[in-house]
Design a protein around this motif. Structure first.
Motif, mmCIF file in Angstrom:
data_model
loop_
_atom_site.group_PDB
_atom_site.id
_atom_site.type_symbol
_atom_site.label_atom_id
_atom_site.label_comp_id
_atom_site.label_asym_id
_atom_site.label_seq_id
_atom_site.Cartn_x
_atom_site.Cartn_y
_atom_site.Cartn_z
ATOM 1 N N LEU A 24 3.518 9.713 -7.018
ATOM 2 C CA LEU A 24 3.104 10.040 -5.534
ATOM 3 C C LEU A 24 2.820 11.584 -5.378
ATOM 4 O O LEU A 24 2.876 11.692 -4.269
ATOM 5 N N GLU A 50 -4.047 12.093 -0.527
ATOM 6 C CA GLU A 50 -2.793 11.171 -1.108
ATOM 7 C C GLU A 50 -2.866 11.108 -2.307
ATOM 8 O O GLU A 50 -4.064 11.315 -3.219
ATOM 9 N N SER A 51 -1.784 10.670 -3.339
ATOM 10 C CA SER A 51 -1.783 10.299 -4.610
ATOM 11 C C SER A 51 -2.700 8.996 -4.724
ATOM 12 O O SER A 51 -2.898 8.130 -3.857
ATOM 13 N N VAL A 54 -0.855 5.226 -4.326
ATOM 14 C CA VAL A 54 -0.569 4.606 -3.019
ATOM 15 C C VAL A 54 -1.562 3.554 -2.616
ATOM 16 O O VAL A 54 -2.551 3.403 -3.145
#
Length: 170
Positions: A24, A50-51, A54
């Protein structure tokens, strides 16, 4: 332009309900300019996305055309293109185009385009359907007030709606 990703071990964990480890760690951007036979770093934001682990996993594509940096960002609910230009030793947001399912007040047949240079917003709303396809759009132009410049070094994909940067006028 490089998409980079952190490797902090504390951001690795198990995925509930699945027998797998997920990463993450956030993704970011590193921008280099050619300086003869070498490169120099001109902009960096290590936490702007974001990663990819997700759910829903955001898709990011970066490109450079005619001196502008385009960041295409898509996930299950959002489909947006951010346009940045190098100005005043910074990359500043000069355009935002989206058409998305699940966006507040927007469906897949509604689109919004914001020009930060002219301080104008164009909203296209579907006016006529043929089956499930929109075949005619109604266009509405309005002025916007920019509260503060949006710089790439401060940008985060959580800012999708841009409400903290813009006053939308009716």
């Amino acid at each position: 332009v490089l998409i980079i990703k952190a490797t902090d071990k504390k951001n690795f964990g198990s995925n509930p309900g699945f027998d797998e480890i997920v990463d993450l760690n956030p993704r970011g951007l590193l921008i280099l300019f050619s300086d003869g036979n070498d490169y120099r770093r001109v902009q960096e934001n290590r936490r702007c996305f974001e990663s990819e682990d997700v759910v829903p996993s955001p898709y990011i594509l970066v490109s450079v055309k005619k001196g502008n940096l385009y960041i295409s960002y898509s996930d299950k609910n959002n489909d947006v293109i951010y346009t940045f230009r190098h100005r005043n030793s910074e990359f500043e947001l000069i355009g935002n185009d989206n058409g998305c399912d699940g966006c507040e007040g927007f469906s897949h047949d509604n689109k919004r385009s914001i020009n930060f240079l002219t301080k104008k917003q164009l909203v296209k709303t579907c006016a006529k359907y043929k089956g499930y396809e929109c075949i005619k759009f109604e266009e509405t132009w309005s002025n916007i007030t920019i509260k503060k410049p949006i710089r790439l070094r401060d940008f985060c994909s959580d800012d999708f709606y841009l409400d903290k940067y813009i006053d939308y006028k009716k």
